[in-house]
Each structure stands twice: as C-alpha cells, then as structure tokens.
Design a protein around this motif. Sequence first.
Motif, PDB file in Angstrom:
ATOM      1  N   TYR A 203      -8.262  -5.214  -1.616  1.00  0.00           N
ATOM      2  CA  TYR A 203      -7.743  -4.450  -0.422  1.00  0.00           C
ATOM      3  C   TYR A 203      -6.594  -3.108  -0.897  1.00  0.00           C
ATOM      4  CZ  TYR A 203     -12.151  -6.686   1.834  1.00  0.00           C
ATOM      5  OH  TYR A 203     -12.884  -7.364   1.456  1.00  0.00           O
ATOM      6  N   ASN A 204      -5.416  -3.659  -0.744  1.00  0.00           N
ATOM      7  CA  ASN A 204      -4.582  -2.428  -1.158  1.00  0.00           C
ATOM      8  C   ASN A 204      -4.383  -1.610  -1.717  1.00  0.00           C
ATOM      9  OD1 ASN A 204      -3.281  -4.071   1.436  1.00  0.00           O
ATOM     10  ND2 ASN A 204      -1.802  -5.310  -1.152  1.00  0.00           N
TER      11      ASN A 204
ATOM     12  N   VAL B  39      -3.861   4.928   8.073  1.00  0.00           N
ATOM     13  CA  VAL B  39      -4.011   3.938   7.543  1.00  0.00           C
ATOM     14  C   VAL B  39      -3.801   2.541   8.479  1.00  0.00           C
ATOM     15  CG1 VAL B  39      -4.467   2.849   5.740  1.00  0.00           C
ATOM     16  CG2 VAL B  39      -3.851   4.846   5.416  1.00  0.00           C
TER      17      VAL B  39
ATOM     18  N   ASN C 217     -10.059  -0.392   7.142  1.00  0.00           N
ATOM     19  CA  ASN C 217     -10.428  -1.204   6.272  1.00  0.00           C
ATOM     20  C   ASN C 217     -11.562  -1.707   7.463  1.00  0.00           C
ATOM     21  OD1 ASN C 217     -11.044  -3.850   5.094  1.00  0.00           O
ATOM     22  ND2 ASN C 217      -9.183  -4.581   5.586  1.00  0.00           N
TER      23      ASN C 217
ATOM     24  N   CYS D 149      -7.318   0.758  -0.496  1.00  0.00           N
ATOM     25  CA  CYS D 149      -6.683   1.608   0.203  1.00  0.00           C
ATOM     26  C   CYS D 149      -6.042   2.701   0.074  1.00  0.00           C
ATOM     27  CB  CYS D 149      -6.119   0.813   1.610  1.00  0.00           C
ATOM     28  SG  CYS D 149      -5.482   1.791   3.246  1.00  0.00           S
TER      29      CYS D 149
ATOM     30  N   TYR E 269     -12.948   1.571   3.930  1.00  0.00           N
ATOM     31  CA  TYR E 269     -12.806   0.835   2.665  1.00  0.00           C
ATOM     32  C   TYR E 269     -13.581  -0.374   3.066  1.00  0.00           C
ATOM     33  CZ  TYR E 269      -8.414  -0.148   3.372  1.00  0.00           C
ATOM     34  OH  TYR E 269      -7.110  -0.863   4.354  1.00  0.00           O
TER      35      TYR E 269
ATOM     36  N   THR F 169      -4.638  -1.497   7.031  1.00  0.00           N
ATOM     37  CA  THR F 169      -5.281  -2.289   6.278  1.00  0.00           C
ATOM     38  C   THR F 169      -5.860  -3.826   6.661  1.00  0.00           C
ATOM     39  OG1 THR F 169      -2.213  -3.412   6.773  1.00  0.00           O
ATOM     40  CG2 THR F 169      -2.844  -1.293   4.713  1.00  0.00           C
TER      41      THR F 169
ATOM     42  N   THR G 258       0.983  -1.169  -0.065  1.00  0.00           N
ATOM     43  CA  THR G 258      -0.087   0.046   0.060  1.00  0.00           C
ATOM     44  C   THR G 258       1.078   1.398  -0.077  1.00  0.00           C
ATOM     45  OG1 THR G 258      -1.891  -1.518   1.361  1.00  0.00           O
ATOM     46  CG2 THR G 258      -1.501   0.954   1.457  1.00  0.00           C
TER      47      THR G 258
END
Length: 486
Positions: free
Chosen positions: A301-302, A198, A235, A305, A255, A200, A118
């Motif tokens: 997902y990455n 952030v 996440n 993000c 997200y 993850t 990410t």
Amino acid sequence: MKLEKLLEHVTYELLQGSLDTEVSDLAYDSRKIQPGMLFVAIAGTVVDGHKFIPDVVEKGASVLVVEREIPLPDPAVTVVRVDNGRAALSLMSQAYFDYPAKKMISIGITGTKGKSTTTYMVRDIIEKSGKTCGIVGTIGVAIAGKVTPTEHTTPESYDLQKYFQDMVEAGCEYMVMEVSSQGIKMDRVAGMSFDYGVFTNITPDHIGPNEHADFAEYLQCKSRLFQMCKVGIVNRDDPHWQEIVKDATCEIRTYGVEDADMTATAIEHVNNNGDLSMKFHANGLLEGDVIVGLPGRFNIYNGMCAACVGALLGMPQDIILHALEHVEVRGRVENVPTGRGFSVLIDFAHNGISTESVLKTLRGYNPGRIIAIFGCGGNRSKLRRYEMGEAVGNLAELAIVTSDNPRTEDVMDIIEDIKVGLAKTKGEYVVIPDRQEAVNYAVDHAQDGDMIILLGKGHEEYQEINGVKHHYSEREAVQNALARLK
C-alpha cells in the motif's frame, strides 16, 4: 516587517497601537522574546501564554497578539485580539517567511500508519528524477542530506514555516511532509494549501488526554487535509475512506487492490538471503511489475501510494520503479545486517494494530521463530500496553518485555500492564527492564532462521526517563550485542 503585512490573512481586532508597528520576529515562547518582537499569547491545555504578558512587555515586545481582553499595557505596545492564537500564528508565520511552501510543489501525507515510509518513498522518487526535495516528519526535517530532529511529527507553525524557508534557500523544488492529526487539530498547518494531499489509512490511535477525545474527532481532523489540497490521493481499501473524503473540496484519486486508479495484483513476499521485499503487478496510473524493497503487505500500500504520487507528478515510470525497489527508511522494518543465520529488524510499531501488522508481515516469510523485544511509553493510554502484549503473545514465539520511554512512570508498572495482555495468550515471555540487556539476550539465544524484531523505538535516538532523554540507539544496541558474540 510591518504588522499590517503579517496580519494580511488574519481576522483580528486592533485594541491598541498601530498596524504600522515594525516587527523584528515572532515568538509563541515568552523565553525567546527580544526587543521589537511580536508575542502570540496562546491559551494552551497546560499553560496559558497570557500570564507571561507582563514579562514579554518588560523584555521589549512591540506587539501582543491575544485571544481575550487583557489589561492594556504601555501605549507603546500594540495589542491585537484574535479568536484563535494558534491559527493566527500559522498565518502570520507564513507571511513573515514570505509563503515559502508556495514556492515548492507540496505534498502532505496523513494517516495512522505508513506516513514516514511513504514520505521517504516519495522523496526518493523525486530525487532519483533529478529534482530536490525536503522532508518534514516523525524522523525529523531532512534538507540537502542533513536531518534535524523535531519534537513533533508536524512542528509548531512558526518552526514549520522556517523549515520551509530553509528548503527554498537550499534549492528544494518539492516538499513532502507528514501532516499529523494533532498538527491539524492544533492549527500548525492552518491556512496552508497543498498541491497533493495523501491518506494512507486510519485506525484508533492518539485517543486520550491531551490528544483526541475519540475516534470521531481523530478521523475528522485527518479529513480536513482534503479541504486544504488541490488533489487528494486516498487508500480506497481503508474502510473509512469515504468518511475521510466526504467533505473534500479537491479532486480525488485512489489506490487499492481493486476498483481504483492504481491497483495491485499478483502480490508476493520475497526473501532473498534474508533481504526481505514485496512484489506486485500494478495497473492503472502505473503499469508493470513493482518491487518494494521493504517487507510486508502494508508496504504494498505504501508503494502504491508513492507510485500514485510519482505518476501524478509526471515522474518517469522507470525512475519510480527503481526508487521503490531501493528505498530505505530508518526504523521502519529496517534490516540490520548480522552476518549470521538469523535476521534483526527495527520497527517503530508502538500500538497493538501496528505491532500485529508487522509481526504478521514477518510470519509471511516463514521464520524459524519470531523474537519480539518491546515495551510501551509512559504517560500514554494503558490500552496500548494491553493490546501490544496480546499481539506479541499471539504472534511471536518469544516476547522480551523491556523499557520504552517510561517518561515519568515506573517501568515495572508499565511492564505489569503489558503482562495483562500477554496473560490472554499462551506466548512465552521474559522480563528484562534494561533494553540493551534485552537485546543482548535476544541475540545470545537466536538460532538459524529466527527473526528478532525490536519494536517501538524505530528511528529514535533516546530513552526518556523521568523527563530526561538519555542516548539510546537500537542500531547501536544490536551492534553491541553482536560484538559480544565475537
């Protein structure tokens, strides 16, 4: 710089000397002390820095920062007591380098998996928008195209602030870094404030001697990032996300697959002549089809993000989409071209959960066989060995068990532990302790449609054996093996 300026955000007690004392530089390593420097004595888990005080005084240290009462040295030496030497070092280092992180837009990324990928996705989005961005993380410190290896994912606070100063001097407008749970626990980022924080994901890892006592502490350390930033990006599909943000003091954006500020639908695995990628349709902060130029659902997902970060930074959507499609991250499901009918990938997965994740990712591309080359690091939890063995045994057609940073342990003892996990499965395996020979064996026996995955080393350029780091590169090992075929 005067001591008083260094201490402007530190709670302290002056035991001896003057706040007007001039300080030429800071050090937490007694071996680096020169006349006029400030020494921070830290009572670490392995070494107590206070025992080196006579030595640093003899070398000419002008200031001592200590965590407890000590026999006072020569009156010419100023002595300051603090409750937490590591936190004080971070605050003083920021002052010494004139708060360089505040001169950039800062993004801190924490999580068990996905931090490095990410981080590079975000950097690519920023730089493809015509801005300049520095990186700090597992792969090293990257400034203006130059990568400097680091010992820790999040370096010690003094070194970290020096890297930030280097970024500012190189003209960086943005900074993105991996903020590890150990970095937070060890106060390497104490006193810092990020523009964006952030998260993850989180799964049990880094739990054991000299790491975290248990999962609760691990989670709590990661959650502290959201008391150190202005906007948190989280996440929402991670089962622990609410615990992560429970005590957050920042605005939270999310997200996930559904019910988030950015969502992903119509997820596809794409195999374009061995070039593996993912595709999804984004809704919310970004709208439209997105291609992520790396394989695996976790890279959905990455990608989401990174896209969230890019959108909140105000980067153009076409730039975000282009950056994600063309992203390359060293050692993270990195494809090594073979010119043959089989694929070779390199990944940093070094525990059971990340190993299972990457192997399931490859399974999504319907390979002929998965051949997994892996070992486990020495002086780390044996649970990793059992779990990796079991994951590979269940998900690969052939396991090749080999060396991976045995450190001070005998590699064969580590392999015996891995075999405990393999024994729970019906998977086939061979043992080849020399890692280059293991790669040779995999390449020699690969068939059209096979995928060879080298697990555990990723971007690393060494094998650590008995305290010595010997040069070793997965890419070079693969190239050597391919050259033998010719």
